[in-house]
Design a protein around this motif. Structure first.
Motif, mmCIF file in Angstrom:
data_model
loop_
_atom_site.group_PDB
_atom_site.id
_atom_site.type_symbol
_atom_site.label_atom_id
_atom_site.label_comp_id
_atom_site.label_asym_id
_atom_site.label_seq_id
_atom_site.Cartn_x
_atom_site.Cartn_y
_atom_site.Cartn_z
ATOM 1 N N ASN A 552 1.011 -1.231 0.184
ATOM 2 C CA ASN A 552 0.254 -0.219 -0.112
ATOM 3 C C ASN A 552 0.828 1.264 -0.010
ATOM 4 O OD1 ASN A 552 0.917 -0.289 2.761
ATOM 5 N ND2 ASN A 552 -0.868 0.569 3.477
ATOM 6 N N GLU A 559 -3.347 4.400 -7.991
ATOM 7 C CA GLU A 559 -3.791 3.871 -6.520
ATOM 8 C C GLU A 559 -2.779 2.793 -6.271
ATOM 9 O OE1 GLU A 559 -8.091 1.925 -5.217
ATOM 10 O OE2 GLU A 559 -7.349 1.966 -7.487
ATOM 11 N N ARG A 562 -2.520 -2.529 -2.904
ATOM 12 C CA ARG A 562 -3.576 -3.207 -2.074
ATOM 13 C C ARG A 562 -5.075 -3.062 -2.398
ATOM 14 N NH1 ARG A 562 -2.669 -2.170 4.247
ATOM 15 N NH2 ARG A 562 -0.869 -3.546 3.738
ATOM 16 N N TYR A 563 -5.241 -1.697 -2.772
ATOM 17 C CA TYR A 563 -6.495 -1.509 -3.076
ATOM 18 C C TYR A 563 -7.252 -1.891 -4.007
ATOM 19 C CZ TYR A 563 -5.135 1.469 0.765
ATOM 20 O OH TYR A 563 -4.714 2.121 2.024
ATOM 21 N N LEU A 566 -7.678 -5.418 -3.134
ATOM 22 C CA LEU A 566 -9.205 -5.415 -2.295
ATOM 23 C C LEU A 566 -10.152 -5.642 -3.176
ATOM 24 C CD1 LEU A 566 -10.354 -5.864 0.270
ATOM 25 C CD2 LEU A 566 -10.207 -3.364 0.621
ATOM 26 N N ASN A 567 -10.258 -4.677 -4.002
ATOM 27 C CA ASN A 567 -11.323 -4.785 -4.789
ATOM 28 C C ASN A 567 -11.724 -5.907 -5.927
ATOM 29 O OD1 ASN A 567 -12.512 -2.215 -3.786
ATOM 30 N ND2 ASN A 567 -11.265 -0.969 -5.379
ATOM 31 N N ARG A 750 -14.770 1.946 -5.541
ATOM 32 C CA ARG A 750 -14.218 2.624 -4.296
ATOM 33 C C ARG A 750 -12.669 2.849 -4.630
ATOM 34 N NH1 ARG A 750 -15.142 -1.725 0.396
ATOM 35 N NH2 ARG A 750 -13.791 -3.255 -1.192
ATOM 36 N N THR A 751 -12.402 3.681 -3.669
ATOM 37 C CA THR A 751 -11.156 4.364 -3.770
ATOM 38 C C THR A 751 -10.473 4.149 -2.351
ATOM 39 O OG1 THR A 751 -11.727 6.526 -3.119
ATOM 40 C CG2 THR A 751 -11.920 6.234 -5.520
ATOM 41 N N GLU A 752 -9.316 4.597 -2.259
ATOM 42 C CA GLU A 752 -8.542 4.359 -1.146
ATOM 43 C C GLU A 752 -9.123 5.330 0.020
ATOM 44 O OE1 GLU A 752 -4.138 5.478 0.784
ATOM 45 O OE2 GLU A 752 -4.377 5.503 -1.215
ATOM 46 N N ILE A 755 -12.183 3.507 1.506
ATOM 47 C CA ILE A 755 -11.651 2.362 2.371
ATOM 48 C C ILE A 755 -11.163 2.719 3.553
ATOM 49 C CG2 ILE A 755 -10.399 0.306 2.454
ATOM 50 C CD1 ILE A 755 -10.795 -0.078 -0.589
ATOM 51 N N GLU A 756 -9.889 3.599 3.377
ATOM 52 C CA GLU A 756 -9.135 3.984 4.687
ATOM 53 C C GLU A 756 -9.949 5.202 5.387
ATOM 54 O OE1 GLU A 756 -7.104 2.242 5.900
ATOM 55 O OE2 GLU A 756 -6.256 0.716 4.483
ATOM 56 N N SER A 781 -8.233 -1.490 5.099
ATOM 57 C CA SER A 781 -8.106 -2.476 4.074
ATOM 58 C C SER A 781 -7.696 -3.640 4.687
ATOM 59 C CB SER A 781 -7.254 -2.005 3.021
ATOM 60 O OG SER A 781 -5.799 -1.858 3.618
#
Length: 1363
Positions: A552, A559, A562-563, A566-567, A750-752, A755-756, A781
């Motif tokens: 990340n 981006e 990790r993100y 994740l998606n 979704r973006t970082e 999520i965060e 995440s």
């Protein structure tokens, strides 16, 4: 670093081009039909494929990095040597500059170029298109799924067949089949005349020939043994020699010999590659579109290799190698050789322009799968052959920088996609060798490629989950043939358990182990450790790959990885959760299992790393998922069930709680949309079973899932998100009293920040309830990935863990058979040489099988059941336990928790106890006792939690609790939970049985009593001791471990709460009446079927139901014994309103049971003597001992008043027969029986006739049941109590017979005709005995006779007779 180097090279190259009059934005010259701009768009510009000229100004090199013409010529001649000419001295060579380089390069590439192989080029002996694929238009039979590349196929009907588009009639030809599943398939060749159907396939007709590795046979109308068994991951080569008229097959390159000879050939006969496969079986074909993995000498692939392109690619790769190993020494004005492994892209203009000329020809070739696999992949693998860590080989990173600099985006994308597909295919279908060298080699290159940031992000965004099934990279397949896998060398000494206890279980540390056995075991364990270390190397590389995907910090080019991961991971879970009705669309559970373990390791490492940077965080050892994720809508749980029911229902009913506890307001439009989705799902019997496909993106066409077929596990379809209620908060500060209105957001959008979180937005943790700490848990995440791991375990991992235990069970069975054979050989007389010979043959078979299985088990223990894997599952258990505890604190919002958290908590505990205990002890797990106690608290609290509405999950909780109390360690955990929770649990267990699943509740109470009841200290029933249990680990086969503490709680509750006690016991008696009546009805049917002349077989299901009814009857009797022992006043203290009625009902049922079971030559005896499979548990002992325990407690152990009341009620029941009691201790016709039989008949006969016939006068024809025969199970004290009971009842029955007064029929109860009238109803004044009216009023308020509503019942006294 890669980006900065690339930019340096790009700027330098652009400066050089401008310096020499070239516009670096000029468009590229492309081959006809290719794209015309960078990135594949329409109007972009690109650096390009031009002939770069170079002026001869010798003063410019110092400022631009361009060398003088002579040095440049030497350099270019060194990089581009001519293959057909002897190298000339430098002074005789024609000067070579960038202006001539393109022509020179064209000349070099044309040297040795083969004759034109155009699309119309025909090869003798072959008919059909050059590009060979499966004939999906007319060459198939049955229902099949075919991949988009027309090379992978999945069977979707009973036995489907398909052939290729090309046939051969002359010469020697080969193709390969990549086996994706090891089931029933027949692979080979057929002619056009073959007609297949759902029963007959390839090899079942005269002109078709097939090999079947599942049954290890060959087929051509008739079948014979041939070859070896295949497994998923094997490659079958199919060879046909039409010159010699033979067909042969190879498995992983090893010849299986000639399968068929003298096959039909000649004019009009041509053979097509063909396959027949059963449902869900899958393969992928390689006709030559890729290099054959195992080419056979003299045989040609059906599809011609691209020979001309292959030659060019190798030449161009050689030129690239020359560039990498050559350096221009400007100061010394010479060209020097260097080590290519240390080459760096420093931006030298001469080098870059040279490479640009090469890539002008090389890049288009790298879009072709054959060339990528044969040329590029082998080159990159060669770079890593020297060993060492991947970090020690930076050349691959430099080459990827070159690719992105000098190739068009669409070319790099296609090249990387094909490269990853080739790597995955090679990894999956590589044979297992002792050092796992092939797997390590391919994983190292995969790791090196994914270390390149730009390549990694492209692959993550577009390839790894969208085109490939990259989960395969984390799978380690189990070898089916241990000899070929080299396990005999790695584990030369085998071992298996040879000592078993009475119940057939292995003794972990047998005391009588011999020195030879100890040496063998230790040698075997050393071999297992060697194997485990080699497997750990592969696992470490797999974890490294996941660590790269979970990076990340790589945000410089967009981006973070990790993100993206994740998606994509969430979409992967959605696909597997939403397609459970379509097995071919699911990730195979064996892949999911390995993926889960690697992901847990990677996530925990990332979790702890992030925890070091934020001191207030929670370590991975204390990880949990905060409850906000379950109700704030930021995480999509697809259509998975929540504890409180459907999400749309919860959002409507709990919207006020969401607003007050979590400051979340649900948009009404969102609720309405979700409700409409729920209606649609109901019409399709649940969204979890909804068929994939039928989406707008596919135009409504059925999706063609391709998980199993393609060798790269590539998809044949795209799944859309089914999320209907995903919610998101606007990114703005959240004040404490402020309500947040949420809106929908798809997973892929979704973006970082979503999520965060940022700028006051909590991201995934929006809506923190007051019960939750504001302390950060971990990166948000990682919380969602952890949530996904729990979901993965629930989807299929637990099922796979249970499946692989079968190998250990096989070892156990063969070891027991071998030991039994050795014992028979020792007892066999020397004169019976024939028997001894057969025993030796059997022993040899068992020993060979054990040698094979023990090595295979070593592999499975290392990859699936190792201590590290056990710790992973234990970590998952603790995550679920903590998550459930945190969610429980939120009150009503607990209903939003997905069901799978409770499921995984129960599954993980079951796996630790039953699957991993074979290799590791649970006691060694850190904090295991505390975890057991926490889980016990969850089961005790939630099995009757009104917030949980799902029937399946409630049943699962009840079954888990029932299993929990069967084992001493977990029972002690239940006893350690707080007292209020224990009392609440017992109160829920004692709720009336009606209108709820009561069988499991009853089993729980029985298990709390087992070990305390009369003759109830056995593990297995006495008559079953000589038979081997199917599964000795079953909870019902565990040694008794009663809980005196929980019994005290039960006694106190029943003693204090009289209404609850009456309701509970009435429900138990009702269920006992039902269960025993059903049992008697069923054995009547079984007896009738057994007596028919045609000897019809009784339905197995009927036998199972019959045995279940019997077991339920016994368990209900034991609960009654437990109750009457702990709280006798419920029956004997007639000051309690329902005591007399309960005692009379109890006596009635006990008499019915005794009469049915103890009568001589009765129905029960006859069925028991049949000893039918499925009725093993049906026997006299369990039911008679349970009844005896109740009678002893009320007739012997109580006070004088209580025993007299009990005896009076028992004797007054019309069904009572004294001989049924005598039956318990003596043989019929014995002294005790004969002395009291007359009194018994007179006492009972005065009241009513017996349900069962009286005992015969003559001796019994079979061995009589007697408690005296069970001295190992019934103590002397217990037998003495039975004798005292018999004496007491004999005396009481004699007294009752002498004092009995004749009763007028008019004075008897008109309902039962057994008791005198003693009650009168209000207001109608009808009469009956108290027993009948009290029992009737429990369920109905209407009068027996006039149906008037009864408002009261008064005692009835018969008026004195008038004189």
């Amino acid at each position: 670093m890669a980006t900065s180097v690339t930019m340096v090279g790009l700027c330098c190259l652009c400066a050089v081009l401008n310096l020499f009059g070239f516009d670096h934005k000029m468009t590229t010259r492309y081959p006809a039909g290719s794209m015309s701009s960078k990135g594949g768009g329409g109007g972009g510009t690109a650096l390009s494929r031009r002939n770069y000229g170079l002026a001869s100004d010798t003063d410019k090199p110092k400022s631009t990095g361009i060398v003088n013409e002579k040095l440049l010529g030497d350099y270019l001649h060194h990089v581009f040597p001519s293959a057909n000419q002897t190298p000339a001295p430098a002074y005789l060579r024609k000067p070579l500059t960038f202006q001539d380089l393109d022509a020179h390069l064209q000349t070099l590439l044309s040297e040795g170029e083969p004759a034109d192989d155009g699309p119309d080029h025909e090869v003798e002996g072959r008919l059909g298109p050059q590009s060979v694929v499966l004939d999906h238009t007319s060459g198939f039979e049955g229902l099949l799924f075919v991949d988009d590349d027309l090379l992978g196929v999945i069977g979707h009907s009973n036995f489907s067949s398909i052939r290729a588009t090309t046939c051969v009639y002359k010469g020697k030809w080969a193709y390969e089949v990549l086996i994706s599943s090891q089931g029933l398939m027949q692979i080979g060749w057929c002619t056009l005349n073959c007609r297949f159907n759902q029963e007959e396939g390839v090899g079942d007709t005269p002109d078709s020939y097939a090999y079947d590795g599942n049954r290890v046979r060959k087929w051509n109308v008739v079948t014979t043994n041939y070859g070896k068994s295949w497994a998923a991951g094997d490659i079958v080569s199919c060879l046909i020699d039409l010159d010699d008229a033979t067909i042969a097959f190879c498995l992983n390159g090893q010849s299986l010999g000639t399968a068929f000879s003298d096959i039909k050939t000649g004019p009009g006969v041509a053979y097509f590659p063909a396959i027949s496969l059963s449902f869900k079986e899958s393969v992928a074909f390689n006709f030559g579109s890729r290099p054959l993995r195992y080419p056979a000498e003299g045989y040609l692939p059906l599809q011609d290799p691209p020979t001309a392109d292959l030659l060019k690619a190798h030449k161009l790769l050689g030129f690239i190698k020359n560039v990498l190993s050559t350096r221009i020494h400007v100061q010394e004005q010479r060209v020097v050789e260097t080590d290519c492994s240390v080459w760096r892209l420093h931006g030298e203009a001469s080098v870059l322009i040279t490479l640009a000329h090469i890539f002008n020809h090389f890049a288009p070739l790298m879009c072709k799968v054959y060339l990528v696999e044969d040329v590029l992949m082998n080159f990159l693998l060669g770079i890593l052959e020297g060993g060492g860590s991947v970090d020690e080989h930076p050349l691959i990173q430099q080459l990827l920088d070159l690719f992105w600099l000098l190739m068009e985006d669409y070319e790099v994308n296609e090249c990387l996609k094909q490269l990853m597909m080739s790597l995955l295919r090679a990894y999956r279908f590589s044979p297992i060798i002792p050092d796992l060298g092939f797997q390590i080699h391919y994983l190292r290159l995969t790791t090196a490629i994914l270390r390149h940031e730009k390549s990694r992000k492209y692959l993550l965004s577009n390839v790894t989950f969208d085109v490939l099934r990259s989960v395969v990279f984390f799978f380690i397949k189990t070898p089916l043939r241990v000899k070929e896998a080299g396990l005999e060398e790695l584990i030369p000494t085998t071992w298996w358990p040879t000592h078993f206890d009475k119940e057939g279980k292995d003794e972990r540390e047998p005391k009588d182990e011999s020195s030879d056995e100890r040496l063998r075991r230790r040698a075997y364990e050393r071999g297992c450790q060697r194997l485990k270390k080699r497997i750990e190397v592969v696992e470490e590389l797999q974890v490294q790959i996941l660590r790269l995907l979970l990076n990340n910090k790589d945000k410089s080019t967009g981006e973070a990885s990790r993100y993206i991961f994740l998606n994509k991971f969430r979409k992967f879970l959605q696909e597997n959760a939403s397609n459970r009705g379509h097995p071919t669309a699911l990730c195979p559970p064996e892949y999911m299992l390995c993926f889960l373990h690697r992901l847990i390791t990677a996530v925990r490492a990332c979790w702890d790393e992030s925890g070091k940077k934020s001191p207030g965080g929670v370590s991975s050892d204390a990880a949990y998922v905060p409850p906000q994720l379950f109700y704030n809508g930021k995480v999509d749980y697809f259509d998975l069930q929540r504890l409180g029911g459907l999400l749309s229902h919860l959002k409507k009913t709990l919207k006020d709680d969401l607003a007050s506890k979590a400051n979340i307001i649900i948009d009404p439009a969102e609720i309405q949309a979700a409700s409409m989705d729920d209606l649609d799902e109901d019409e399709e019997s649940g969204a979890a079973q909804r068929p994939a496909g039928a989406s707008a993106s596919t135009g409504g066409a059925p999706a063609r899932p391709g998980w199993l077929s393609s060798p790269t596990l590539g998809r044949a379809n795209r799944f859309l998100s089914t999320a209907a209620v995903s919610l998101m908060t606007p990114r703005r500060p959240l004040g404490q009293p402020e309500k947040v209105k949420v809106r929908a957001l798809a997973v892929e959008q979704r973006t970082e920040d979503d999520i965060e979180g940022s700028h006051g937005n909590d991201g995934l943790l929006l809506g923190r309830p007051a019960e939750e700490s504001d302390q950060p848990v971990a990166d948000k995440s990682l919380l969602e990935i952890t949530d996904g791991i729990v979901m993965m375990y629930n989807l299929s991992v637990h099922q796979q863990l249970g499946k692989m235990v079968a190998v250990a069970d096989d070892v156990h069975e063969y070891a027991a058979a071998l030991k039994d054979t050795d014992e028979k050989m020792a007892r066999c007389p020397a004169r019976r040489a024939d028997i001894l010979e057969e025993l030796h043959k059997s022993r040899k078979v068992f020993a060979e099988k054990l040698n094979h299985l023990s090595r295979r088990l070593a592999w499975i223990n290392a990859t699936i059941y190792s201590k590290e894997k056990m710790l992973d599952v234990y970590w998952l258990l603790r995550v679920c336990v903590r998550t459930i505890e945190h969610a429980d604190r939120t009150g009503s919002l607990f209903a939003f928790t997905p069901e799978f958290y409770l499921n995984v908590a129960m599954y993980a505990y079951n796996a630790l106890k039953n699957y991993f205990s074979l290799t590791s002890s649970m006691d060694q797990l850190p904090g295991y006792e505390d975890t057991l106690t926490q889980l016990a608290g969850i089961l005790a609290k939630h099995f009757a939690d009104p917030r949980i509405v799902g029937t399946d999950i409630k049943d699962a909780l009840m079954q888990a609790l029932a299993s929990y109390v069967c084992y001493p360690q977990s029972l002690m955990a239940v006893e350690r939970i707080p007292e209020d929770q224990r009392v609440a649990m017992m109160r829920n267990l004692l709720a009336p049985y009606e209108q709820r699943p009561w069988a499991q509740t009853n089993w729980i109470l029985v298990r709390l009593w087992r070990g305390c009841g009369f003759g109830y200290r056995y593990t297995r029933l006495p008559h079953l001791l000589k038979t081997k249990p199917e599964d000795a680990s079953l909870p019902s086969l565990q040694k008794p471990c009663p809980s005196l503490l929980l019994q005290r709680h039960m006694a106190r509750l029943l003693s204090v709460d009289k209404d609850m006690a009456a309701a509970f016991l009435n429900s138990v008696l009702n269920q006992l009446n039902w269960a025993f009546s059903e049992f008697i009805g069923m054995i009547q049917e079984i007896q009738q079927a057994a007596e028919r002349p045609e000897r019809n077989f009784v339905d197995t299901r009927q036998l199972k139901v019959c045995a279940t009814c019997f077991d339920l009857s016994v368990s209900l009797l034991r609960v009654l014994e437990m109750t009457v022992t702990l709280v006798p006043e419920i029956f004997l203290d007639w000051s309690r309103p329902s005591a007399e009625l309960l005692l009379r009902r109890l006596a009635q049922l006990l008499n019915q049971v005794l009469n049915r079971v103890t009568a001589e030559k009765n129905l029960f005896d006859r069925v028991v003597n049949l000893r039918l499979p499925g009725l093993e548990s049906v026997d006299h002992y369990p039911i008679l001992v349970a009844v005896t325990g109740i009678l002893v407690r009320v007739l012997v152990d109580g006070d004088r008043q209580g025993t007299c009341r009990a005896a009076c009620v028992l004797l007054s029941d019309p069904c009572f027969q004294l001989h049924s009691i005598q039956h318990l201790l003596s043989e019929p016709g014995g002294p005790l029986a004969s002395s009291s039989s007359a009194a018994a008949r007179s006492a009972a006969g005065a009241l009513a006739s017996s349900v069962a016939p009286p005992p015969p006068a003559g001796p019994s024809e079979r061995k009589h049941f007697s408690l005296n025969a069970y001295s190992d199970y019934i103590s002397v004290e217990e037998k003495m109590k039975v004798e005292r009971m018999l004496v007491f009842l004999t005396r009481e029955s004699q007294q009752a017979a002498t004092s009995a007064q004749p009763t007028s029929e008019d004075d008897l109860c008109p309902i039962c005709y057994a008791h005198s009238i003693s009650a009168v109803f209000k207001p109608c004044s009808h009469k009956s005995c108290k027993a009948c009216i009290n029992q009737h009023l429990m369920n109905n308020k209407d009068c027996f006779f006039c149906k008037a509503t009864i408002t009261g019942v008064d005692d009835y006294c018969k008026p004195p007779a008038s004189s």
